[in-house]
Design an enzyme around this catalytic site. Structure first.
Site, PDB file in Angstrom:
ATOM      1  CG  ASN A  84      -0.244   0.267   2.386  1.00 40.71           C
ATOM      2  OD1 ASN A  84       1.046  -0.065   2.583  1.00 40.71           O
ATOM      3  ND2 ASN A  84      -0.919   0.558   3.644  1.00 40.71           N
ATOM      4  CB  CYS A  85       4.315   2.134   0.484  1.00 39.71           C
ATOM      5  SG  CYS A  85       4.278   1.823   2.115  1.00 39.71           S
ATOM      6  CB  ILE A  86       2.683   6.239  -2.932  1.00 38.14           C
ATOM      7  CG1 ILE A  86       1.204   6.028  -2.744  1.00 38.14           C
ATOM      8  CG2 ILE A  86       3.057   6.955  -4.311  1.00 38.14           C
ATOM      9  CD1 ILE A  86       0.795   7.834  -2.640  1.00 38.14           C
TER      10      ILE A  86
END
Length: 111
Positions: free
Chosen positions: A109-111
């Protein structure tokens, strides 16, 4: 593809600076990755990196921030398992940066 040189060995990195092959991780690789991020690893950093590697072995994924905080609190206590402590250690991006330094994949879920 980026590379990181550790003890005369070229280690492949992806476009975000994460290890391509998780088997390439070592304490020396973590030190070199941290240096690229402008971080001098302390005992507090190593404690979290080892914990992250333990989490990965247990669940086969890199935790997002909330699970990282909960897991750290569970294993190390509330004084270390909290956002301010982890943000201070990992420049405000604890899940992403700690996973990178621990030689793990980028949390999904990290950009």
């Amino acid at each position: 593809m980026n590379t990181l040189t550790v003890s005369d060995q070229a280690i492949a990195l992806d476009k975000d600076g994460f290890l391509v092959d998780l088997q390439d991780w070592s304490h020396a690789a973590a030190e070199a990755l941290a240096e690229r991020e402008g971080i001098a690893l302390t005992a507090d950093h190593w404690e979290i990196l080892e914990l992250l590697r333990q989490f990965y072995q247990e669940y086969q994924l890199s935790p997002a921030t909330r699970p990282l905080i909960k897991y750290t609190a569970l294993k190390l206590g509330a004084d270390k398992g909290n956002s301010p402590h982890l943000n201070r250690l990992f420049n405000g991006t604890p899940a992403k940066l700690a996973a990178k330094l621990a030689g793990l994949p980028k949390p999904t879920n990290c950009i």
